[in-house]
Design an enzyme around this catalytic site. Structure first.
Site: not given
Ligand code: CAA
Length: 420
Positions: A83, A115, A250
């Site tokens: 992609e 992906c 994945h």
């Molecule tokens: N210590 C330990 N853990 C902590 C913490 C700390 N101090 N602070 C936060 N966490 C944990 C949270 O509890 C959370 O865990 P859970 O999901 O188990 O509850 C984890 O860390 C992440 O925290 P947030 O959800 O608050 O993180 P975020 O909102 O900043 O972003 C994300 C996370 C949404 C994955 C972001 O990185 C993102 O948008 N990534 C890209 C999209 C993605 O990867 N999507 C996956 C599905 S789509 C797909 O698979 C296709 C692809 O390849 C893109």
């Protein structure tokens, strides 16, 4: 007689530089535990403009042919799942064909569905061979991508880059695919996408996780229905999903594999026939069992934790990581694989690890690839991220790798480092 078809050999390619994920967290003022424990990351590969999807794909493809001493005349199909294409028209696969000087008498094309594109290409190759149309020829399927969300975004710690090349044939030394059992699910959703002309993906992060889990459930149930009908798994004291020696997912970030595994177990726990009544909370608690995750999933994530998201290649990086460490133990055992692409599509399939998998993996040289990388500072990472993609730095390619040298008259010129 039914043909055995699947993955004969693989090779990986990774950018030469990476950033330590705790360095990135500190630079962003985030608790490092959020990235390490929360997302499951350790390191993140950083591709510079010279390491585009073509260069990474060609490096992995050349490596799989060279290390397995493959006669290119054997190849009848070359597919690149990506992609991160570099042209609206000319496929990445066509560049790879030229760079590797592969013969003309083959089908050459790219497959795109976020992906999932790599798995779409792999299944086209597997079913082409299984149908008999390949008439003894093999396919080369390459998954190559650069995951890029941009500086200071929520997605930033889930970036990465790399490629995995798969040689697909009737001699599946690594993995014989259970042809025809696959379960699939596709839905029209906006969870992650990259409009034309943009370098960075647009993503609705938390929604994308929901879409992944929903699509996984349908794809897994589709596979399970066929696997039960063929008595590959059965309802019994252990759940159908527990009868797979390992389950690979994945991996956009490692923690996602844990969420995915919980979801897969939940599918089984919700569907057990004639089960005594239990509450949703009790099922969820059992689905989350750490012992199941440790036994079936954790050992596949070593490379993903060190490279980051590689979009199409992420599932196959998990396969490389698993077989790199456990090929001997798993020989003759069945594993499950879940591919997910945003937009979205999911496919669950299974296969049996080959008896010669350990020997093939020794040839892949995974450790040497990982050891050749250089750790860089966050400042250097930010400098690389800000480089214009059409003006690659004039760096000499390492031995056995390709680099984009320049774009002249809209034509991309690549150079190869002499193999040592
Ligand atoms: N210590 C330990 N853990 C902590 C913490 C700390 N101090 N602070 C936060 N966490 C944990 C949270 O509890 C959370 O865990 P859970 O999901 O188990 O509850 C984890 O860390 C992440 O925290 P947030 O959800 O608050 O993180 P975020 O909102 O900043 O972003 C994300 C996370 C949404 C994955 C972001 O990185 C993102 O948008 N990534 C890209 C999209 C993605 O990867 N999507 C996956 C599905 S789509 C797909 O698979 C296709 C692809 O390849 C893109």
């Amino acid at each position: 007689m039914k043909r055995l078809v699947g993955i004969e050999a693989l090779a990986i390619a990774a950018p030469r530089r990476y950033v330590d994920i705790e360095d990135l967290a500190r630079a962003r003022g985030v608790d490092p535990a959020k990235y390490t424990a929360g997302l499951g990351a350790r390191e993140m590969a950083v591709a510079d403009p010279g390491e585009d999807s073509v260069a990474l794909a060609a490096t992995a493809a050349a490596r799989v042919l060279r290390t397995n001493d493959v006669d290119p005349a054997r190849i009848g199909m070359l597919v690149v799942g990506t992609e991160t294409g570099v042209d609206h028209s000319k496929p990445v696969a066509s560049h790879v064909q030229g760079l590797l000087k592969l013969p003309r008498g083959m089908r050459v094309f790219d497959t795109q569905h976020a992906c999932y594109g790599g798995t779409a290409g792999l299944m086209a190759a597997v079913e082409w061979i299984a149908s008999g149309a390949a008439a003894g020829r093999s396919a080369l399927v390459v998954c190559s991508d650069i995951a890029r969300y941009g500086l200071n975004t929520a997605g930033e710690p889930t970036q990465g880059a790399g490629a995995v090349a798969l040689l697909v044939s009737e001699q599946p030394d690594l993995l014989a695919v259970d042809v025809g059992l696959n379960g699939v699910c596709s839905m029209d959703v906006y969870d992650f996408w990259r409009p034309l002309g943009r370098r960075e993906a647009v993503v609705d992060g938390h929604y994308s996780i929901q879409c992944y889990l929903e699509a996984l459930s349908s794809a897994y149930r589709g596979w399970r229905e066929r696997a039960l009908a063929h008595e590959v798994v059965r309802w019994g004291p252990s759940l159908p999903g527990e009868q797979l020696a390992r389950v690979l997912y994945h991996v956009p970030f490692c923690k996602m594999a844990r969420k995915a595994h919980t979801q897969l177990r939940l599918c089984d726990l919700e569907d057990v026939p004639n089960a005594p009544a239990t509450t949703a909370e009790a099922r969820e608690e059992r689905a989350k069992a750490a012992s199941s995750y440790e036994a079936q999933v954790a050992s596949s994530l070593g490379l993903n934790a060190r490279i980051g998201n590689v979009y199409t290649a992420s599932l196959y990086l998990a396969l490389a990581g698993l077989l790199h460490g456990e090929a001997d133990t798993l020989a003759g055992q069945r594993i499950g694989l879940l591919s997910y692409g945003s937009g979205c599509a999911a496919e669950f399939y299974s296969g049996v690890v080959g008896e010669k998998a350990a020997r093939r993996m020794a040839q892949a040289g995974v450790e040497a690839v990982m050891a050749s990388r250089e750790r860089i500072s966050v400042v250097e990472y930010e400098r690389i991220m800000n480089l214009p993609y059409e003006a690659p730095e004039p760096l000499a390619p390492a031995a056995g790798t390709f680099r984009l040298a320049e774009i002249r008259d809209h034509k991309r010129i690549y150079v190869e480092g002499a193999a040592s």
